[in-house]
Design a protein around this motif. Structure first.
Motif, PDB file in Angstrom:
ATOM      1  N   VAL A  71      -6.051 -13.558   7.942  1.00 39.68           N
ATOM      2  CA  VAL A  71      -5.866 -11.839   8.154  1.00 39.68           C
ATOM      3  C   VAL A  71      -6.645 -11.079   7.872  1.00 39.68           C
ATOM      4  CG1 VAL A  71      -5.494 -12.010   5.646  1.00 39.68           C
ATOM      5  CG2 VAL A  71      -3.916 -10.752   7.555  1.00 39.68           C
ATOM      6  N   TYR A  72      -6.003  -9.723   8.455  1.00 41.43           N
ATOM      7  CA  TYR A  72      -7.262  -8.586   8.602  1.00 41.43           C
ATOM      8  C   TYR A  72      -6.649  -7.460   8.304  1.00 41.43           C
ATOM      9  CZ  TYR A  72      -9.568 -11.357  12.317  1.00 41.43           C
ATOM     10  OH  TYR A  72     -10.496 -12.958  12.669  1.00 41.43           O
ATOM     11  N   LEU A  73      -7.328  -6.379   7.692  1.00 42.85           N
ATOM     12  CA  LEU A  73      -6.689  -5.458   7.823  1.00 42.85           C
ATOM     13  C   LEU A  73      -7.966  -4.075   8.504  1.00 42.85           C
ATOM     14  CD1 LEU A  73      -4.203  -3.487   5.817  1.00 42.85           C
ATOM     15  CD2 LEU A  73      -6.159  -3.480   4.542  1.00 42.85           C
ATOM     16  N   GLN A  74      -7.023  -3.559   9.476  1.00 38.62           N
ATOM     17  CA  GLN A  74      -8.117  -2.541   9.715  1.00 38.62           C
ATOM     18  C   GLN A  74      -7.205  -1.127   8.893  1.00 38.62           C
ATOM     19  OE1 GLN A  74     -10.119  -2.947  12.276  1.00 38.62           O
ATOM     20  NE2 GLN A  74     -10.641   0.047  11.759  1.00 38.62           N
ATOM     21  N   MET A  75      -8.525  -0.319   9.141  1.00 44.78           N
ATOM     22  CA  MET A  75      -8.387   0.458   7.719  1.00 44.78           C
ATOM     23  C   MET A  75      -9.218   2.093   8.184  1.00 44.78           C
ATOM     24  SD  MET A  75      -9.166  -0.288   3.992  1.00 44.78           S
ATOM     25  CE  MET A  75     -10.523  -1.108   4.408  1.00 44.78           C
ATOM     26  N   ASN A  76      -8.523   2.996   8.707  1.00 46.67           N
ATOM     27  CA  ASN A  76      -9.025   3.856   9.758  1.00 46.67           C
ATOM     28  C   ASN A  76      -8.332   5.189   8.523  1.00 46.67           C
ATOM     29  OD1 ASN A  76      -9.724   2.274  12.118  1.00 46.67           O
ATOM     30  ND2 ASN A  76      -7.688   2.612  12.756  1.00 46.67           N
ATOM     31  N   SER A  77      -9.328   6.001   9.306  1.00 46.36           N
ATOM     32  CA  SER A  77      -9.304   7.867   8.684  1.00 46.36           C
ATOM     33  C   SER A  77      -9.098   7.515   6.981  1.00 46.36           C
ATOM     34  CB  SER A  77      -7.605   8.047   8.933  1.00 46.36           C
ATOM     35  OG  SER A  77      -7.945   8.116  10.400  1.00 46.36           O
ATOM     36  N   LEU A  78      -9.566   6.898   6.442  1.00 50.20           N
ATOM     37  CA  LEU A  78      -9.566   6.265   5.305  1.00 50.20           C
ATOM     38  C   LEU A  78     -10.141   7.688   4.295  1.00 50.20           C
ATOM     39  CD1 LEU A  78     -12.259   3.267   5.228  1.00 50.20           C
ATOM     40  CD2 LEU A  78     -10.014   3.673   4.089  1.00 50.20           C
ATOM     41  N   LYS A  79      -9.219   8.044   2.985  1.00 49.84           N
ATOM     42  CA  LYS A  79      -9.496   8.878   2.096  1.00 49.84           C
ATOM     43  C   LYS A  79     -10.081   8.269   0.657  1.00 49.84           C
ATOM     44  CE  LYS A  79      -5.276  10.397   3.954  1.00 49.84           C
ATOM     45  NZ  LYS A  79      -3.976  10.466   3.559  1.00 49.84           N
ATOM     46  N   PRO A  80     -10.701   9.195  -0.160  1.00 51.77           N
ATOM     47  CA  PRO A  80     -11.345   8.780  -1.288  1.00 51.77           C
ATOM     48  C   PRO A  80      -9.609   7.985  -2.468  1.00 51.77           C
ATOM     49  CG  PRO A  80     -11.890  10.995  -0.821  1.00 51.77           C
ATOM     50  CD  PRO A  80     -11.312  10.148   0.561  1.00 51.77           C
ATOM     51  N   GLU A  81      -8.790   8.216  -1.817  1.00 51.55           N
ATOM     52  CA  GLU A  81      -8.266   7.635  -2.693  1.00 51.55           C
ATOM     53  C   GLU A  81      -7.439   5.865  -2.366  1.00 51.55           C
ATOM     54  OE1 GLU A  81      -7.799  11.121  -1.294  1.00 51.55           O
ATOM     55  OE2 GLU A  81      -5.852  10.963  -0.709  1.00 51.55           O
ATOM     56  N   ASP A  82      -7.612   6.248  -1.258  1.00 51.22           N
ATOM     57  CA  ASP A  82      -7.977   4.953  -0.970  1.00 51.22           C
ATOM     58  C   ASP A  82      -8.620   3.029  -1.304  1.00 51.22           C
ATOM     59  OD1 ASP A  82      -7.649   5.870   2.512  1.00 51.22           O
ATOM     60  OD2 ASP A  82      -6.151   5.175   0.794  1.00 51.22           O
ATOM     61  N   LEU A  91       1.024  -3.128  -3.953  1.00 49.06           N
ATOM     62  CA  LEU A  91       1.068  -3.753  -2.212  1.00 49.06           C
ATOM     63  C   LEU A  91       0.417  -2.333  -1.134  1.00 49.06           C
ATOM     64  CD1 LEU A  91       2.384  -5.738   0.583  1.00 49.06           C
ATOM     65  CD2 LEU A  91       4.190  -3.538  -0.136  1.00 49.06           C
ATOM     66  N   VAL A  92       0.174  -2.811  -0.249  1.00 50.34           N
ATOM     67  CA  VAL A  92      -1.835  -2.238   1.362  1.00 50.34           C
ATOM     68  C   VAL A  92      -0.046  -1.770   2.568  1.00 50.34           C
ATOM     69  CG1 VAL A  92      -2.634  -1.546   2.063  1.00 50.34           C
ATOM     70  CG2 VAL A  92      -3.262  -1.874   0.056  1.00 50.34           C
ATOM     71  N   ALA A  93      -0.289  -3.198   2.484  1.00 47.33           N
ATOM     72  CA  ALA A  93       0.488  -3.901   3.605  1.00 47.33           C
ATOM     73  C   ALA A  93       1.170  -5.518   3.685  1.00 47.33           C
ATOM     74  CB  ALA A  93      -0.185  -4.235   4.933  1.00 47.33           C
ATOM     75  N   THR A  94       2.112  -5.828   4.621  1.00 47.52           N
ATOM     76  CA  THR A  94       2.147  -7.500   4.519  1.00 47.52           C
ATOM     77  C   THR A  94       2.231  -7.917   5.838  1.00 47.52           C
ATOM     78  OG1 THR A  94       4.914  -7.207   3.927  1.00 47.52           O
ATOM     79  CG2 THR A  94       3.427  -8.071   1.704  1.00 47.52           C
ATOM     80  N   ILE A  95       2.311  -9.430   6.514  1.00 48.13           N
ATOM     81  CA  ILE A  95       2.931  -9.938   7.133  1.00 48.13           C
ATOM     82  C   ILE A  95       3.680 -10.854   7.502  1.00 48.13           C
ATOM     83  CG2 ILE A  95       0.052 -10.089   7.831  1.00 48.13           C
ATOM     84  CD1 ILE A  95       0.764  -9.692  10.806  1.00 48.13           C
ATOM     85  N   ASP A 139       3.499   2.898   1.959  1.00 44.04           N
ATOM     86  CA  ASP A 139       3.497   4.503   2.056  1.00 44.04           C
ATOM     87  C   ASP A 139       2.454   5.509   2.805  1.00 44.04           C
ATOM     88  OD1 ASP A 139       7.169   5.581   1.180  1.00 44.04           O
ATOM     89  OD2 ASP A 139       6.453   5.045   3.009  1.00 44.04           O
ATOM     90  N   SER A 140       1.079   4.808   1.573  1.00 46.57           N
ATOM     91  CA  SER A 140       0.306   5.999   1.962  1.00 46.57           C
ATOM     92  C   SER A 140      -0.426   5.953   2.421  1.00 46.57           C
ATOM     93  CB  SER A 140      -0.172   6.135   0.085  1.00 46.57           C
ATOM     94  OG  SER A 140      -0.455   4.528   0.190  1.00 46.57           O
ATOM     95  N   VAL A 141      -0.223   4.211   3.609  1.00 44.79           N
ATOM     96  CA  VAL A 141      -1.152   3.802   4.417  1.00 44.79           C
ATOM     97  C   VAL A 141      -0.863   3.977   5.164  1.00 44.79           C
ATOM     98  CG1 VAL A 141      -2.704   2.864   2.708  1.00 44.79           C
ATOM     99  CG2 VAL A 141      -0.611   1.602   4.115  1.00 44.79           C
ATOM    100  N   LYS A 142       0.212   4.104   6.415  1.00 44.54           N
ATOM    101  CA  LYS A 142       1.313   4.445   7.165  1.00 44.54           C
ATOM    102  C   LYS A 142       0.427   5.655   7.968  1.00 44.54           C
ATOM    103  CE  LYS A 142       6.248   2.824   5.872  1.00 44.54           C
ATOM    104  NZ  LYS A 142       7.582   3.229   5.956  1.00 44.54           N
ATOM    105  N   GLY A 143       0.335   4.357   9.517  1.00 45.40           N
ATOM    106  CA  GLY A 143      -0.392   5.187  10.638  1.00 45.40           C
ATOM    107  C   GLY A 143      -2.072   5.035  10.078  1.00 45.40           C
ATOM    108  N   ARG A 144      -1.924   5.123   9.190  1.00 47.15           N
ATOM    109  CA  ARG A 144      -4.078   4.528   9.205  1.00 47.15           C
ATOM    110  C   ARG A 144      -4.467   3.095   8.864  1.00 47.15           C
ATOM    111  NH1 ARG A 144      -6.281   6.588   4.344  1.00 47.15           N
ATOM    112  NH2 ARG A 144      -5.073   6.269   3.655  1.00 47.15           N
TER     113      ARG A 144
END
Length: 114
Positions: free
Chosen positions: A78-89, A47-51, A61-66
């Motif tokens: 539905v959209y997913l805005q992804m900021n401050s991306l990391k290689p583990e994403d 899971l990444v996120a749900t609405i 938890d790994s994506v909260k705040g980003r």
């Protein structure tokens, strides 16, 4: 026929941003809980996120705040805005619609380089 079509994936450097979109057809979009999941090579889908239909959100938890999930009921999207991306994403990101049944999109690849 139900279709969930994702778009917006790609290659981005660490620290960058991407916005994923998922447009649904064949379902009553407004009553469905929509979600984003991802699957990295050799790992289980997670899971990444749900609405919910009322706009309540939930994040891993790994994506909260980003990452931010949002929905536009007028556009069945539905959209997913992804900021401050990391290689583990780095993963294939899948859209999910859930009400009485669960439907999945085909996935879109997100690659984050270090």
């Amino acid at each position: 026929q139900v279709q969930l079509v994702e778009s917006g994936g790609g290659l981005v450097q660490a620290g960058g941003s991407l916005r994923l979109s998922c447009t649904a057809s064949g379902i009553i979009f407004t009553i469905n809980t929509m979600g984003w999941y991802r699957q990295a090579p050799g790992k289980q889908r997670e899971l990444v996120a749900t609405i919910t239909s009322r706009g309540s959100t939930n994040y891993a938890d790994s994506v909260k705040g980003r990452f931010t999930i949002s929905r536009d009921n007028a556009k069945n999207t539905v959209y997913l805005q992804m900021n401050s991306l990391k290689p583990e994403d780095t993963a294939v990101y899948y859209c999910q619609a859930r009400y009485d049944y669960i439907y999945w999109g085909q996935g879109t690849q997100v690659t984050v380089s270090s």
